[in-house]
Design a protein around this motif. Sequence first.
Motif, short mmCIF file in Angstrom:
data_model
loop_
_atom_site.label_atom_id
_atom_site.label_comp_id
_atom_site.label_asym_id
_atom_site.label_seq_id
_atom_site.Cartn_x
_atom_site.Cartn_y
_atom_site.Cartn_z
N THR A 49 46.95 29.66 43.24
CA THR A 49 45.43 28.73 43.29
C THR A 49 45.13 29.53 44.65
O THR A 49 45.26 30.00 44.89
CB THR A 49 45.75 27.26 44.02
N HIS A 50 43.22 29.90 44.26
CA HIS A 50 42.80 30.08 45.39
C HIS A 50 42.12 29.08 45.89
O HIS A 50 41.55 28.58 45.41
CB HIS A 50 41.83 31.05 44.86
N THR A 51 42.03 28.46 47.89
CA THR A 51 41.16 28.05 47.98
C THR A 51 40.18 28.92 49.44
O THR A 51 40.84 29.44 50.25
CB THR A 51 42.26 27.00 49.15
N PHE A 52 39.13 28.10 49.13
CA PHE A 52 38.28 28.26 50.42
C PHE A 52 38.93 28.47 52.16
O PHE A 52 39.36 27.36 51.78
CB PHE A 52 36.90 27.65 49.83
N ASN B 250 36.33 46.00 59.17
CA ASN B 250 37.62 44.77 58.62
C ASN B 250 37.51 44.58 56.71
O ASN B 250 38.03 43.31 56.38
CB ASN B 250 37.03 43.44 59.48
N GLY B 251 36.37 44.91 55.73
CA GLY B 251 36.67 44.75 55.07
C GLY B 251 36.18 43.54 54.40
O GLY B 251 36.22 42.65 52.59
N MET B 252 34.94 42.98 54.75
CA MET B 252 33.85 42.12 54.63
C MET B 252 33.33 43.03 53.60
O MET B 252 32.29 42.24 52.90
CB MET B 252 33.21 41.52 56.13
N ILE B 253 32.48 43.70 53.90
CA ILE B 253 31.54 44.59 53.27
C ILE B 253 31.54 45.66 52.50
O ILE B 253 32.45 45.86 52.99
CB ILE B 253 30.07 44.29 53.82
N ASN B 254 30.68 46.10 51.05
CA ASN B 254 30.42 47.65 51.28
C ASN B 254 29.07 48.04 50.94
O ASN B 254 27.77 47.03 51.47
CB ASN B 254 31.20 47.66 49.84
N GLY B 255 28.44 48.89 51.18
CA GLY B 255 27.47 49.68 50.98
C GLY B 255 26.37 48.78 49.93
O GLY B 255 27.15 48.51 48.37
N ARG C 225 40.90 36.92 55.66
CA ARG C 225 40.79 37.93 57.14
C ARG C 225 42.21 39.03 56.65
O ARG C 225 41.89 39.95 57.72
CB ARG C 225 41.29 36.96 58.59
N PHE C 226 43.45 38.28 55.37
CA PHE C 226 43.94 39.31 55.42
C PHE C 226 44.27 40.47 53.70
O PHE C 226 43.60 39.37 52.87
CB PHE C 226 45.67 39.06 55.16
N GLU C 227 44.35 41.22 54.09
CA GLU C 227 44.72 42.34 52.63
C GLU C 227 44.58 41.18 51.52
O GLU C 227 44.57 41.41 50.33
CB GLU C 227 45.49 43.47 52.24
N HIS C 228 46.54 40.64 52.04
CA HIS C 228 47.13 40.04 50.58
C HIS C 228 46.56 38.75 49.94
O HIS C 228 46.30 38.53 48.55
CB HIS C 228 48.48 39.66 50.66
N SER C 229 45.63 38.01 50.33
CA SER C 229 44.83 36.88 50.74
C SER C 229 43.71 37.30 49.90
O SER C 229 42.80 36.29 49.27
CB SER C 229 45.16 35.94 51.47
N ARG C 230 42.79 38.36 50.51
CA ARG C 230 41.48 39.05 49.91
C ARG C 230 42.06 39.46 48.63
O ARG C 230 40.51 39.32 47.72
CB ARG C 230 41.40 39.73 51.17
N GLN C 231 43.20 40.02 48.14
CA GLN C 231 43.56 40.51 46.68
C GLN C 231 43.64 39.40 46.02
O GLN C 231 43.06 39.69 44.39
CB GLN C 231 44.28 41.78 46.93
N HIS C 232 44.28 38.76 46.54
CA HIS C 232 44.15 37.50 45.68
C HIS C 232 43.01 36.45 45.24
O HIS C 232 42.53 35.91 44.05
CB HIS C 232 44.76 36.27 46.41
N LEU C 233 41.86 37.12 46.27
CA LEU C 233 39.93 36.82 45.83
C LEU C 233 39.76 37.42 44.52
O LEU C 233 39.01 36.90 43.83
CB LEU C 233 39.79 35.98 47.39
N LYS D 205 37.85 37.96 39.15
CA LYS D 205 37.93 38.79 38.32
C LYS D 205 38.63 38.19 36.92
O LYS D 205 38.08 37.88 35.85
CB LYS D 205 39.47 40.07 38.27
N ALA D 206 39.89 37.28 37.67
CA ALA D 206 39.90 36.44 36.39
C ALA D 206 38.84 35.16 35.72
O ALA D 206 39.19 34.76 34.53
CB ALA D 206 41.13 35.76 36.61
N LEU D 207 37.82 34.12 36.48
CA LEU D 207 37.20 33.86 36.07
C LEU D 207 35.82 34.50 35.90
O LEU D 207 34.90 33.78 36.23
CB LEU D 207 37.02 32.73 37.11
N GLY D 208 35.85 35.94 35.28
CA GLY D 208 34.93 36.61 34.93
C GLY D 208 34.30 37.77 35.85
O GLY D 208 32.76 38.04 35.20
N GLY D 209 34.79 37.94 36.93
CA GLY D 209 34.00 38.73 37.86
C GLY D 209 33.10 38.38 38.58
O GLY D 209 33.47 37.39 39.02
N TYR D 210 32.20 40.28 38.85
CA TYR D 210 31.21 39.74 39.46
C TYR D 210 30.28 39.43 39.21
O TYR D 210 29.50 40.38 38.03
CB TYR D 210 30.92 41.33 40.35
N PRO D 211 28.83 38.15 39.02
CA PRO D 211 29.64 36.97 40.70
C PRO D 211 29.91 36.01 39.26
O PRO D 211 30.17 35.61 40.04
CB PRO D 211 27.77 37.90 40.71
#
Length: 485
Positions: A27-30, A207-212, A239-247, A252-258
């Motif tokens: 699961t992914h929870t906000f 901190n991995g929140m954004i790209n350019g 805030r953590f790499e593993h949870s960000r990867q899970h997001l 991706k499983a739900l259709g990717g960006y956006p």
Amino acid sequence: MTRKIVAFFMCISLLFTTSGTAFADDTHTFKKFESSVLSGKVTKMSQGKIKLSKISDELWSENIGDKNQDFIILDTTKFKDTEFNDGDNITAYFFTILMEDKSTIDVGDYAFKLLAYRSNDQQMTVEEMGRFLVEMRILKGYEDGELHLERNITRAEFIALMVNAFCLEDYRYMYEIEIEYNRKPSPFKDVPKDHWAQNYIAYAYNNGMINGKTKDTFVPDESITLKDCIVILLTSSERFEHSRQHLLDTAKALGGYPDGYLKIARENGLITNQSPEKIASRGDVVNILYNTFNQETNFSYMTAGKPVIYLYPQKETNVNVKLSFVGDFTFTYPEYKDGWTVNAKTDGTLISGTMTYPYLFWEGKVLNYSPVFDEGFLVSREETVTFFEEKLKTLGLNDRERADFITFWAPRLIENEFNLIKFDTEEYSSKVSLNVDPQPDSVIRVFMVYKGANGNESIKEQKLKTVERKGFVAVEWGGAIEDLK
């Protein structure tokens, strides 16, 4: 709050051992902001303090002192005493202090500082939402003192909001970033050192929140779309790499960006039907940020393990089978290539290439399937096998299919003295569609859900419909366990 996790099972053991992992939760929870949020009833105490008493467990939290605690004291010195009345039901927002054993807090002496509050029956306008975020020290106005919610928000302004909202140091808001770590230079050529948002943008990037927008540009003064606001908000919340990867994997499983990110946001109540391509106004963003505090998270999708599909044509036939569901495959056998195409024999044998199979197998992640036990059966351990023999025959499974079902499921169900069992095929079929070409004369889908019981439950008996097997028959069976841990 008790969290229900549904894990799918669909399997037989001719090709796969049943001793392996049978199911998994995915699961992914906000992640909400790092303030504490409690709803309760107000009792006025000394000047600048109120007592907030528990109304119900559903509106309380275990992260404040002892989990059995039924009240907390709030410091309200920043508010007028006349704002609070005995008996008011409010939702309060505040920070907890960081300590290893919160049960050591003497709630009679210690007061948590109240940041903001709202009456539980209050309907918020966007202007009130904006003032709420000001109190939470996430939003601030312009030099004229106005919030100007009608204006478009820039990429730089939005990043500043995300840093204020999510990036905390020693449990205090970083309203103005002064920590040395955040003074790393921006990697973007168009964000010079003297840009007002340089620290925010550098912090968010590092901190991995954004790209350019490109490898070396950010375009800080450009307006931002709602879809990009959602992507950045969700990413910032992890805030953590593993949870960000899970997001990332979930999106991706739900259709990717956006699309994947937007589905997550809608299911979490962050947005409703706003156009994702719309240029975001400050009012739009205020509404989304307010929702992050005040919407219950309900997004989840579960791993569907080992679904089985049998095919019985009246004559040897080339058959194409496709599945459609919101989610993603994690494994198929034989390999699913925009569907399966097999040569089906009359005895159910399936041939693909040089291989022979007794059935088609897949597992995957299916969005938001949660059974409701509004009807079903209360079945004891001793009755389990005879129950399935009778009910599965009624539902149309033949001897082989019933044996496959029972030899997989019965050992699991008899671990409980009693079970509530429901054949939830209609709801399951609304989540996962099965398309077979040429079209079968009979399609039999059996999907069981169950959960452990104590034997005293009362449940309306489910009426089962008999499906006649005639002509070309397609059969699918499986089930799910509701885990209440």
